[in-house]
Design a protein around this motif. Sequence first.
Motif, PDB file in Angstrom:
ATOM      1  N   MET A 201      39.493  42.050  34.047  1.00 19.25           N
ATOM      2  CA  MET A 201      38.340  42.623  33.370  1.00 19.25           C
ATOM      3  C   MET A 201      37.111  41.762  33.623  1.00 19.25           C
ATOM      4  SD  MET A 201      40.149  43.673  29.769  1.00 19.25           S
ATOM      5  CE  MET A 201      38.789  44.780  29.373  1.00 19.25           C
ATOM      6  N   ALA A 202      35.940  42.356  33.437  1.00 14.94           N
ATOM      7  CA  ALA A 202      34.683  41.623  33.565  1.00 14.94           C
ATOM      8  C   ALA A 202      34.000  41.579  32.201  1.00 14.94           C
ATOM      9  CB  ALA A 202      33.774  42.276  34.605  1.00 14.94           C
ATOM     10  N   GLU A 203      33.507  40.424  31.843  1.00  8.05           N
ATOM     11  CA  GLU A 203      32.972  40.203  30.499  1.00  8.05           C
ATOM     12  C   GLU A 203      31.867  41.185  30.133  1.00  8.05           C
ATOM     13  OE1 GLU A 203      31.251  36.409  27.929  1.00  8.05           O
ATOM     14  OE2 GLU A 203      30.897  36.489  30.094  1.00  8.05           O
ATOM     15  N   LEU A 210      35.796  45.230  26.731  1.00  7.14           N
ATOM     16  CA  LEU A 210      36.764  44.141  26.597  1.00  7.14           C
ATOM     17  C   LEU A 210      37.852  44.460  25.573  1.00  7.14           C
ATOM     18  CD1 LEU A 210      34.599  40.879  26.744  1.00  7.14           C
ATOM     19  CD2 LEU A 210      36.180  41.760  28.461  1.00  7.14           C
ATOM     20  N   SER A 211      37.570  45.368  24.649  1.00 10.68           N
ATOM     21  CA  SER A 211      38.578  45.734  23.648  1.00 10.68           C
ATOM     22  C   SER A 211      39.814  46.368  24.291  1.00 10.68           C
ATOM     23  CB  SER A 211      37.977  46.697  22.620  1.00 10.68           C
ATOM     24  OG  SER A 211      37.454  47.851  23.247  1.00 10.68           O
ATOM     25  N   LEU A 212      39.706  46.773  25.552  1.00  9.77           N
ATOM     26  CA  LEU A 212      40.867  47.316  26.249  1.00  9.77           C
ATOM     27  C   LEU A 212      42.039  46.330  26.240  1.00  9.77           C
ATOM     28  CD1 LEU A 212      42.391  49.251  28.176  1.00  9.77           C
ATOM     29  CD2 LEU A 212      41.184  48.134  30.074  1.00  9.77           C
ATOM     30  N   ALA A 213      41.735  45.043  26.344  1.00  6.10           N
ATOM     31  CA  ALA A 213      42.794  44.033  26.458  1.00  6.10           C
ATOM     32  C   ALA A 213      43.786  44.151  25.301  1.00  6.10           C
ATOM     33  CB  ALA A 213      42.182  42.640  26.508  1.00  6.10           C
ATOM     34  N   VAL A 227      39.962  37.714  32.290  1.00  3.34           N
ATOM     35  CA  VAL A 227      38.578  38.138  32.055  1.00  3.34           C
ATOM     36  C   VAL A 227      37.653  37.241  32.871  1.00  3.34           C
ATOM     37  CG1 VAL A 227      36.753  38.470  30.365  1.00  3.34           C
ATOM     38  CG2 VAL A 227      39.137  38.959  29.742  1.00  3.34           C
ATOM     39  N   MET A 228      36.826  37.867  33.716  1.00  5.00           N
ATOM     40  CA  MET A 228      35.885  37.119  34.540  1.00  5.00           C
ATOM     41  C   MET A 228      34.543  37.043  33.811  1.00  5.00           C
ATOM     42  SD  MET A 228      36.937  38.534  38.339  1.00  5.00           S
ATOM     43  CE  MET A 228      36.071  37.181  39.142  1.00  5.00           C
ATOM     44  N   PRO A 229      34.090  35.866  33.453  1.00  7.58           N
ATOM     45  CA  PRO A 229      32.872  35.735  32.641  1.00  7.58           C
ATOM     46  C   PRO A 229      31.599  36.067  33.415  1.00  7.58           C
ATOM     47  CG  PRO A 229      33.690  33.572  33.279  1.00  7.58           C
ATOM     48  CD  PRO A 229      34.713  34.558  33.738  1.00  7.58           C
ATOM     49  N   GLY A 230      30.649  36.651  32.685  1.00  3.20           N
ATOM     50  CA  GLY A 230      29.306  36.852  33.223  1.00  3.20           C
ATOM     51  C   GLY A 230      29.180  37.884  34.318  1.00  3.20           C
ATOM     52  N   LEU A 231      30.147  38.806  34.437  1.00  3.29           N
ATOM     53  CA  LEU A 231      30.136  39.776  35.527  1.00  3.29           C
ATOM     54  C   LEU A 231      30.204  41.203  34.999  1.00  3.29           C
ATOM     55  CD1 LEU A 231      32.563  37.983  38.024  1.00  3.29           C
ATOM     56  CD2 LEU A 231      30.067  37.892  37.963  1.00  3.29           C
ATOM     57  N   GLY A 232      29.800  42.152  35.851  1.00  4.37           N
ATOM     58  CA  GLY A 232      29.823  43.566  35.506  1.00  4.37           C
ATOM     59  C   GLY A 232      30.998  44.287  36.143  1.00  4.37           C
ATOM     60  N   HIS A 233      30.841  45.583  36.370  1.00  2.00           N
ATOM     61  CA  HIS A 233      31.951  46.453  36.762  1.00  2.00           C
ATOM     62  C   HIS A 233      32.467  46.186  38.183  1.00  2.00           C
ATOM     63  CE1 HIS A 233      34.526  49.922  36.280  1.00  2.00           C
ATOM     64  NE2 HIS A 233      34.037  50.500  37.366  1.00  2.00           N
ATOM     65  N   SER A 238      30.033  40.565  43.102  1.00  2.00           N
ATOM     66  CA  SER A 238      29.241  39.450  42.564  1.00  2.00           C
ATOM     67  C   SER A 238      29.858  38.103  42.899  1.00  2.00           C
ATOM     68  CB  SER A 238      29.129  39.573  41.040  1.00  2.00           C
ATOM     69  OG  SER A 238      28.486  40.752  40.663  1.00  2.00           O
ATOM     70  N   GLN A 239      31.178  37.999  42.733  1.00  4.61           N
ATOM     71  CA  GLN A 239      31.878  36.723  42.902  1.00  4.61           C
ATOM     72  C   GLN A 239      33.186  36.936  43.676  1.00  4.61           C
ATOM     73  OE1 GLN A 239      30.851  33.717  42.099  1.00  4.61           O
ATOM     74  NE2 GLN A 239      28.985  34.300  41.032  1.00  4.61           N
ATOM     75  N   PRO A 240      33.103  37.220  44.977  1.00  4.86           N
ATOM     76  CA  PRO A 240      34.330  37.505  45.725  1.00  4.86           C
ATOM     77  C   PRO A 240      35.312  36.339  45.760  1.00  4.86           C
ATOM     78  CG  PRO A 240      32.438  37.303  47.208  1.00  4.86           C
ATOM     79  CD  PRO A 240      31.901  37.354  45.816  1.00  4.86           C
ATOM     80  N   GLN A 241      34.819  35.113  45.854  1.00  3.83           N
ATOM     81  CA  GLN A 241      35.729  33.963  45.921  1.00  3.83           C
ATOM     82  C   GLN A 241      36.447  33.758  44.591  1.00  3.83           C
ATOM     83  OE1 GLN A 241      32.939  30.967  47.392  1.00  3.83           O
ATOM     84  NE2 GLN A 241      33.944  31.038  49.394  1.00  3.83           N
ATOM     85  N   GLN A 242      35.716  33.910  43.488  1.00  8.48           N
ATOM     86  CA  GLN A 242      36.330  33.791  42.170  1.00  8.48           C
ATOM     87  C   GLN A 242      37.354  34.896  41.957  1.00  8.48           C
ATOM     88  OE1 GLN A 242      33.434  33.735  38.996  1.00  8.48           O
ATOM     89  NE2 GLN A 242      34.986  33.880  37.395  1.00  8.48           N
ATOM     90  N   CYS A 243      37.028  36.102  42.413  1.00 11.48           N
ATOM     91  CA  CYS A 243      37.934  37.233  42.282  1.00 11.48           C
ATOM     92  C   CYS A 243      39.190  37.006  43.132  1.00 11.48           C
ATOM     93  CB  CYS A 243      37.216  38.504  42.725  1.00 11.48           C
ATOM     94  SG  CYS A 243      37.845  40.016  41.977  1.00 11.48           S
TER      95      CYS A 243
END
Length: 253
Positions: A201-203, A210-213, A227-233, A238-243
Amino acid sequence: MHINSIGQGPDLVLVHGWSMHSGVWQPLVDLLVKHFRCHLVDLPGHGQSDWHEGDFELSTLLAKLAEALPEKAIWLGWSLGGQVSLAMAKHYPDNLKKLIMLASNPRFVQTDDWPCAMAPEVFDTFSASLADDQQQTLQRFIMLQAKGANQPRQVIKQLSEQLAQQHEPEPDALQAGLKCLAEWDLRDALATVNCPTQIIMAENDHLIPLSLAEYALTLQPKLRIDVMPGLGHAPFISQPQQCQLVIEQFIHE
Protein backbone atom coordinates in the motif's frame (compact mmCIF):
# COMPACT_ATOMS: atom_id res chain seq x y z
CA MET A 1 -3.04 -11.18 -25.87
CA HIS A 2 0.34 -9.48 -26.11
CA ILE A 3 2.94 -10.54 -23.54
CA ASN A 4 6.55 -9.37 -23.62
CA SER A 5 8.98 -11.64 -21.76
CA ILE A 6 12.41 -10.31 -20.81
CA GLY A 7 15.18 -11.03 -18.32
CA GLN A 8 16.55 -14.17 -16.69
CA GLY A 9 15.57 -15.98 -13.49
CA PRO A 10 12.34 -17.04 -11.76
CA ASP A 11 9.14 -16.21 -13.66
CA LEU A 12 7.49 -12.94 -12.60
CA VAL A 13 4.19 -11.91 -14.22
CA LEU A 14 3.31 -8.18 -14.14
CA VAL A 15 -0.28 -7.03 -14.77
CA HIS A 16 -0.96 -3.29 -15.18
CA GLY A 17 -3.90 -1.23 -13.98
CA TRP A 18 -6.95 0.30 -15.65
CA SER A 19 -6.33 2.40 -18.81
CA MET A 20 -2.56 1.77 -18.89
CA HIS A 21 -0.39 -0.90 -20.56
CA SER A 22 2.68 -2.95 -19.71
CA GLY A 23 5.08 -0.12 -20.51
CA VAL A 24 4.01 1.62 -17.31
CA TRP A 25 6.22 -0.83 -15.38
CA GLN A 26 9.41 0.34 -17.10
CA PRO A 27 11.19 2.04 -14.15
CA LEU A 28 10.61 -1.02 -11.96
CA VAL A 29 11.21 -3.61 -14.68
CA ASP A 30 14.63 -2.12 -15.42
CA LEU A 31 15.56 -3.25 -11.90
CA LEU A 32 13.66 -6.54 -11.78
CA VAL A 33 15.01 -8.00 -15.03
CA LYS A 34 18.41 -8.36 -13.38
CA HIS A 35 16.94 -11.11 -11.17
CA PHE A 36 13.71 -12.32 -12.82
CA ARG A 37 12.20 -13.42 -16.10
CA CYS A 38 9.53 -10.72 -16.37
CA HIS A 39 6.35 -11.41 -18.35
CA LEU A 40 4.71 -8.06 -19.14
CA VAL A 41 1.01 -8.45 -19.90
CA ASP A 42 -1.07 -6.05 -21.99
CA LEU A 43 -4.68 -6.59 -20.91
CA PRO A 44 -7.28 -6.86 -23.73
CA GLY A 45 -7.78 -3.61 -25.62
CA HIS A 46 -4.71 -2.04 -23.98
CA GLY A 47 -1.21 -1.56 -25.34
CA GLN A 48 -0.58 -4.07 -28.13
CA SER A 49 -3.40 -6.47 -27.21
CA ASP A 50 -6.44 -6.68 -29.48
CA TRP A 51 -9.95 -6.18 -28.17
CA HIS A 52 -12.92 -8.46 -28.67
CA GLU A 53 -16.27 -8.09 -26.98
CA GLY A 54 -16.34 -10.20 -23.83
CA ASP A 55 -12.56 -10.23 -23.30
CA PHE A 56 -12.98 -8.91 -19.74
CA GLU A 57 -15.39 -11.67 -18.75
CA LEU A 58 -13.46 -13.10 -15.84
CA SER A 59 -13.48 -16.76 -16.92
CA THR A 60 -12.42 -15.82 -20.46
CA LEU A 61 -9.66 -13.49 -19.30
CA LEU A 62 -8.23 -15.94 -16.77
CA ALA A 63 -8.25 -18.83 -19.25
CA LYS A 64 -6.27 -16.81 -21.79
CA LEU A 65 -3.75 -15.76 -19.16
CA ALA A 66 -3.38 -19.30 -17.87
CA GLU A 67 -2.72 -20.58 -21.37
CA ALA A 68 -0.17 -17.90 -22.24
CA LEU A 69 1.87 -17.71 -19.03
CA PRO A 70 4.14 -20.16 -17.18
CA GLU A 71 2.97 -22.13 -14.18
CA LYS A 72 4.40 -21.59 -10.71
CA ALA A 73 5.14 -17.94 -11.41
CA ILE A 74 5.16 -15.00 -9.03
CA TRP A 75 2.34 -12.61 -9.94
CA LEU A 76 2.56 -8.85 -9.38
CA GLY A 77 -0.60 -6.87 -10.14
CA TRP A 78 -1.18 -3.14 -9.81
CA SER A 79 -4.69 -1.83 -9.03
CA LEU A 80 -7.06 -3.63 -11.47
CA GLY A 81 -4.12 -5.91 -12.29
CA GLY A 82 -3.98 -6.90 -8.64
CA GLN A 83 -7.60 -8.00 -8.82
CA VAL A 84 -6.88 -10.02 -11.95
CA SER A 85 -3.92 -11.67 -10.21
CA LEU A 86 -6.00 -12.44 -7.11
CA ALA A 87 -8.67 -14.04 -9.30
CA MET A 88 -5.96 -16.16 -10.93
CA ALA A 89 -4.88 -17.34 -7.48
CA LYS A 90 -8.41 -18.54 -6.80
CA HIS A 91 -9.22 -20.17 -10.13
CA TYR A 92 -5.74 -21.37 -11.19
CA PRO A 93 -3.93 -21.92 -7.87
CA ASP A 94 -1.22 -24.10 -9.45
CA ASN A 95 -0.15 -21.18 -11.64
CA LEU A 96 0.92 -18.94 -8.75
CA LYS A 97 3.94 -19.42 -6.52
CA LYS A 98 3.44 -16.07 -4.76
CA LEU A 99 1.01 -13.16 -5.17
CA ILE A 100 1.77 -9.46 -4.81
CA MET A 101 -1.09 -6.95 -4.94
CA LEU A 102 0.25 -3.43 -5.41
CA ALA A 103 -2.13 -0.56 -4.54
CA SER A 104 -5.01 -2.95 -5.09
CA ASN A 105 -8.25 -3.83 -3.32
CA PRO A 106 -10.26 -7.06 -3.59
CA ARG A 107 -13.40 -4.88 -3.64
CA PHE A 108 -12.71 -1.55 -5.34
CA VAL A 109 -16.00 0.22 -4.56
CA GLN A 110 -17.46 0.60 -1.06
CA THR A 111 -20.30 -1.50 0.27
CA ASP A 112 -21.95 -1.38 3.69
CA ASP A 113 -19.69 -4.18 4.91
CA TRP A 114 -16.56 -2.99 3.05
CA PRO A 115 -16.01 0.73 3.76
CA CYS A 116 -12.28 0.58 2.96
CA ALA A 117 -12.74 1.40 -0.73
CA MET A 118 -13.76 4.15 -3.14
CA ALA A 119 -17.08 5.88 -2.45
CA PRO A 120 -19.75 4.77 -4.98
CA GLU A 121 -20.71 8.33 -5.87
CA VAL A 122 -17.10 9.20 -6.70
CA PHE A 123 -16.75 6.10 -8.86
CA ASP A 124 -20.07 6.72 -10.63
CA THR A 125 -19.15 10.32 -11.45
CA PHE A 126 -15.81 9.21 -12.85
CA SER A 127 -17.41 6.42 -14.87
CA ALA A 128 -20.02 8.74 -16.37
CA SER A 129 -17.34 11.21 -17.46
CA LEU A 130 -15.59 8.53 -19.53
CA ALA A 131 -18.48 8.38 -21.99
CA ASP A 132 -18.52 12.16 -22.32
CA ASP A 133 -14.80 12.79 -22.85
CA GLN A 134 -12.39 9.85 -22.86
CA GLN A 135 -9.21 11.90 -23.24
CA GLN A 136 -10.06 14.27 -20.41
CA THR A 137 -11.11 11.37 -18.16
CA LEU A 138 -7.82 9.54 -18.73
CA GLN A 139 -5.89 12.68 -17.86
CA ARG A 140 -8.01 13.14 -14.75
CA PHE A 141 -7.23 9.58 -13.73
CA ILE A 142 -3.51 10.25 -14.14
CA MET A 143 -3.89 13.22 -11.79
CA LEU A 144 -5.68 11.01 -9.24
CA GLN A 145 -2.88 8.45 -9.37
CA ALA A 146 -0.24 11.14 -8.86
CA LYS A 147 -2.09 12.80 -5.98
CA GLY A 148 -0.26 12.25 -2.71
CA ALA A 149 3.04 11.28 -4.33
CA ASN A 150 6.19 12.95 -3.07
CA GLN A 151 6.99 13.91 -6.67
CA PRO A 152 3.57 14.27 -8.33
CA ARG A 153 4.87 16.04 -11.44
CA GLN A 154 7.23 13.16 -12.15
CA VAL A 155 4.37 10.67 -11.86
CA ILE A 156 2.09 12.75 -14.11
CA LYS A 157 4.86 13.11 -16.69
CA GLN A 158 5.71 9.41 -16.78
CA LEU A 159 2.12 8.19 -16.85
CA SER A 160 1.22 10.71 -19.58
CA GLU A 161 4.23 9.66 -21.64
CA GLN A 162 3.38 5.98 -21.30
CA LEU A 163 -0.22 6.64 -22.33
CA ALA A 164 0.98 8.58 -25.38
CA GLN A 165 3.45 5.88 -26.46
CA GLN A 166 0.68 3.45 -27.36
CA HIS A 167 -2.66 3.78 -29.06
CA GLU A 168 -5.29 4.90 -26.59
CA PRO A 169 -7.10 1.94 -25.04
CA GLU A 170 -10.21 0.79 -26.87
CA PRO A 171 -13.23 2.69 -25.50
CA ASP A 172 -15.16 -0.56 -25.01
CA ALA A 173 -12.19 -2.04 -23.14
CA LEU A 174 -12.10 0.97 -20.81
CA GLN A 175 -15.81 0.66 -20.10
CA ALA A 176 -15.43 -3.08 -19.52
CA GLY A 177 -12.54 -2.45 -17.14
CA LEU A 178 -14.61 0.04 -15.15
CA LYS A 179 -17.42 -2.50 -14.99
CA CYS A 180 -14.96 -4.98 -13.48
CA LEU A 181 -13.82 -2.45 -10.89
CA ALA A 182 -17.44 -1.69 -10.02
CA GLU A 183 -18.67 -5.28 -9.79
CA TRP A 184 -15.84 -7.65 -8.95
CA ASP A 185 -15.88 -8.82 -5.35
CA LEU A 186 -12.81 -10.95 -4.70
CA ARG A 187 -12.91 -10.99 -0.93
CA ASP A 188 -13.61 -14.72 -0.92
CA ALA A 189 -10.53 -15.21 -3.13
CA LEU A 190 -8.39 -13.33 -0.62
CA ALA A 191 -9.85 -15.32 2.27
CA THR A 192 -9.00 -18.64 0.60
CA VAL A 193 -5.74 -17.82 -1.22
CA ASN A 194 -3.28 -20.65 -0.66
CA CYS A 195 -0.01 -19.08 -1.76
CA PRO A 196 2.06 -16.50 0.14
CA THR A 197 0.42 -13.12 -0.48
CA GLN A 198 1.59 -9.54 -0.04
CA ILE A 199 -0.37 -6.31 -0.29
CA ILE A 200 1.78 -3.23 -0.88
CA MET A 201 0.00 0.00 0.00
CA ALA A 202 0.99 3.64 -0.39
CA GLU A 203 0.51 6.03 2.52
CA ASN A 204 -1.08 8.81 0.44
CA ASP A 205 -3.01 6.70 -2.06
CA HIS A 206 -6.30 8.47 -2.86
CA LEU A 207 -7.82 5.37 -4.49
CA ILE A 208 -6.93 2.64 -1.97
CA PRO A 209 -7.36 3.80 1.67
CA LEU A 210 -4.97 2.62 4.37
CA SER A 211 -7.95 1.21 6.29
CA LEU A 212 -7.87 -1.66 3.80
CA ALA A 213 -5.04 -3.24 5.81
CA GLU A 214 -7.23 -3.92 8.84
CA TYR A 215 -10.11 -5.35 6.82
CA ALA A 216 -7.84 -7.45 4.59
CA LEU A 217 -6.17 -9.05 7.60
CA THR A 218 -9.56 -10.12 8.97
CA LEU A 219 -10.08 -12.04 5.73
CA GLN A 220 -6.55 -13.44 5.46
CA PRO A 221 -4.47 -13.28 8.67
CA LYS A 222 -1.39 -14.68 6.88
CA LEU A 223 -1.13 -11.62 4.64
CA ARG A 224 2.06 -9.61 4.55
CA ILE A 225 1.19 -5.92 4.32
CA ASP A 226 3.78 -3.25 3.55
CA VAL A 227 3.02 0.48 3.54
CA MET A 228 5.27 2.76 1.50
CA PRO A 229 5.42 6.20 3.16
CA GLY A 230 4.86 9.46 1.34
CA LEU A 231 3.67 7.92 -1.95
CA GLY A 232 0.50 7.84 -4.04
CA HIS A 233 -1.25 5.22 -6.17
CA ALA A 234 1.77 4.53 -8.41
CA PRO A 235 4.63 3.99 -5.93
CA PHE A 236 6.70 2.01 -8.43
CA ILE A 237 7.03 5.16 -10.55
CA SER A 238 7.82 7.55 -7.69
CA GLN A 239 10.25 5.20 -5.94
CA PRO A 240 11.12 2.20 -8.15
CA GLN A 241 14.17 1.17 -6.10
CA GLN A 242 12.24 1.29 -2.83
CA CYS A 243 9.41 -0.66 -4.44
CA GLN A 244 11.85 -3.26 -5.79
CA LEU A 245 13.26 -3.73 -2.30
CA VAL A 246 9.82 -4.31 -0.75
CA ILE A 247 8.90 -6.77 -3.52
CA GLU A 248 12.13 -8.74 -3.41
CA GLN A 249 12.12 -8.97 0.39
CA PHE A 250 8.75 -10.71 0.16
CA ILE A 251 9.79 -12.95 -2.73
CA HIS A 252 12.95 -14.15 -1.00
CA GLU A 253 11.57 -14.58 2.52
